[in-house]
Scaffold this motif. Structure first.
Motif, mmCIF file in Angstrom:
data_model
loop_
_atom_site.group_PDB
_atom_site.id
_atom_site.type_symbol
_atom_site.label_atom_id
_atom_site.label_comp_id
_atom_site.label_asym_id
_atom_site.label_seq_id
_atom_site.Cartn_x
_atom_site.Cartn_y
_atom_site.Cartn_z
ATOM 1 N N VAL A 1 3.311 9.887 -2.210
ATOM 2 C CA VAL A 1 3.475 10.552 -0.920
ATOM 3 C C VAL A 1 2.453 11.673 -0.762
ATOM 4 N N VAL A 2 2.122 12.326 -1.867
ATOM 5 C CA VAL A 2 1.147 13.425 -1.809
ATOM 6 C C VAL A 2 -0.184 12.922 -1.263
ATOM 7 N N LEU A 3 -0.612 11.744 -1.716
ATOM 8 C CA LEU A 3 -1.872 11.182 -1.236
ATOM 9 C C LEU A 3 -1.784 10.850 0.248
ATOM 10 N N GLN A 4 -0.653 10.310 0.669
ATOM 11 C CA GLN A 4 -0.471 9.997 2.088
ATOM 12 C C GLN A 4 -0.519 11.263 2.940
ATOM 13 N N ILE A 5 0.047 12.352 2.423
ATOM 14 C CA ILE A 5 0.002 13.635 3.130
ATOM 15 C C ILE A 5 -1.436 14.123 3.258
ATOM 16 N N LEU B 1 12.506 0.826 3.964
ATOM 17 C CA LEU B 1 13.611 0.341 4.781
ATOM 18 C C LEU B 1 13.440 -1.133 5.133
ATOM 19 N N SER B 2 12.208 -1.577 5.322
ATOM 20 C CA SER B 2 11.980 -2.988 5.656
ATOM 21 C C SER B 2 12.428 -3.907 4.519
ATOM 22 N N GLU B 3 12.200 -3.483 3.286
ATOM 23 C CA GLU B 3 12.636 -4.287 2.143
ATOM 24 C C GLU B 3 14.149 -4.276 2.001
ATOM 25 N N ILE B 4 14.761 -3.145 2.330
ATOM 26 C CA ILE B 4 16.223 -3.069 2.286
ATOM 27 C C ILE B 4 16.834 -4.012 3.316
ATOM 28 N N PHE B 5 16.289 -3.976 4.537
ATOM 29 C CA PHE B 5 16.792 -4.860 5.590
ATOM 30 C C PHE B 5 16.586 -6.328 5.226
ATOM 31 N N ARG B 6 15.430 -6.630 4.676
ATOM 32 C CA ARG B 6 15.119 -8.032 4.336
ATOM 33 C C ARG B 6 16.106 -8.564 3.299
ATOM 34 N N PHE C 1 0.828 -1.213 0.000
ATOM 35 C CA PHE C 1 0.000 0.000 0.000
ATOM 36 C C PHE C 1 0.859 1.258 0.000
ATOM 37 N N ILE C 2 1.849 1.308 0.878
ATOM 38 C CA ILE C 2 2.685 2.503 0.997
ATOM 39 C C ILE C 2 3.503 2.740 -0.270
ATOM 40 N N ARG C 3 4.101 1.659 -0.790
ATOM 41 C CA ARG C 3 4.933 1.805 -1.982
ATOM 42 C C ARG C 3 4.100 1.992 -3.245
ATOM 43 N N GLY C 4 2.831 1.653 -3.172
ATOM 44 C CA GLY C 4 1.955 1.774 -4.334
ATOM 45 C C GLY C 4 1.148 3.049 -4.384
ATOM 46 N N PHE D 1 6.412 10.813 6.859
ATOM 47 C CA PHE D 1 7.668 10.322 6.297
ATOM 48 C C PHE D 1 8.212 9.109 7.054
ATOM 49 N N SER D 2 7.840 8.958 8.321
ATOM 50 C CA SER D 2 8.221 7.740 9.049
ATOM 51 C C SER D 2 7.473 6.537 8.492
ATOM 52 N N ILE D 3 6.183 6.715 8.266
ATOM 53 C CA ILE D 3 5.374 5.639 7.697
ATOM 54 C C ILE D 3 5.890 5.247 6.313
ATOM 55 N N ASN D 4 6.230 6.241 5.525
ATOM 56 C CA ASN D 4 6.703 5.998 4.169
ATOM 57 C C ASN D 4 8.080 5.339 4.169
#
Length: 240
Positions: free
Chosen positions: A67-71, A116-121, A61-64, A108-111
């Motif tokens: 950011v404007v919509l999330q704001i 970051l979770s995918e990078i760590f994984r 959801f977040i990556r799809g 921006f924390s949510i985003n």
């Protein structure tokens, strides 16, 4: 077309005063999202039921969504909803009095958490599972094995991707002006609005972000070299 050089110079230094705000949003987003993102990555690696599905849905959801919509959702929709609920149950709370930068931290924390979770994984998966099994066999706990062996190696692999994410995050914070946060972009646009010197203001913003992102890249290059040296030194010591 002639550029107002005097205005550009004055606005450039005015916009520089927004750097602490931009960096604070970036730093807070990274600090908040790092432990959460790590837990999300581990939950996906070890196939923790329900949590893995929730994490996958969240990341998608977040990556799809932009950011404007999330704001718009977090800064405009949710406060209005919470304010209506508070009035309905008799609470004398006005959510619109909250400092706008708090909303920027949240957005921006949510985003950042999703990326970051995918990078760590992906970084954790590059470390051979045999190293964890070897650590457990000599009496280390899983936490000790991760802290001493797995995470240091994974971080070296993850640093380039974390650098890219940080740079994108810094650039993304330019949207904080939509939440009335006086960052670099907001300060320059306000200055430009008096005389319609938007081209000069946008050039100032361009130069400042190029400088910031170049410094961030340099910092991460130093971190990668230091991390590679420490990992190599640790591996060499472990083989003796």
């Amino acid at each position: 077309m002639e550029l107002d050089v005097k205005f550009m110079i004055e606005t450039f230094f005015q916009a520089l005063s927004g750097i602490p705000v931009t960096l604070s949003i970036t730093a807070v987003a990274l600090i908040i999202s790092t432990p959460v993102a790590f837990f999300m990555a581990v939950s996906k690696i070890y196939n923790i039921k329900i949590i893995k599905q929730l994490v996958s849905a969240y990341v998608s959801f977040i990556r799809g969504t932009p950011v404007v919509l999330q704001i718009l959702i977090i800064y405009s929709l949710l406060p209005s909803l919470f304010n209506s609920i508070a009035k309905g149950i008799g609470w004398n709370i006005n959510v619109f009095d909250i400092n706008p930068i708090i909303y920027a931290y949240i957005v921006f924390s949510i985003n950042t958490c999703a990326g970051l979770s995918e990078i760590f994984r992906s970084a954790l998966l590059t470390v051979n599972k045999g190293q964890l099994e070897a650590a457990l066999s000599i009496g280390m706990s899983a936490v000790q094995a991760y802290v001493r062996i797995i995470i240091p190696q994974a971080l070296v692999t993850a640093i380039p991707n974390i650098c890219n994410l940080t740079i994108n995050l810094i650039k993304g914070t330019s949207l904080a002006f939509m939440m009335t946060v006086k960052d670099i972009t907001a300060i320059a646009k306000i200055a430009a609005s008096y005389g319609y010197n938007y081209i000069e203001a946008y050039l100032d913003i361009l130069f400042i972000y190029i400088i910031l992102c170049s410094l961030i890249q340099l910092l991460f290059q130093c971190l990668k070299r230091f991390g590679s040296y420490k990992t190599l030194a640790g591996t060499t010591a472990g083989t003796k």
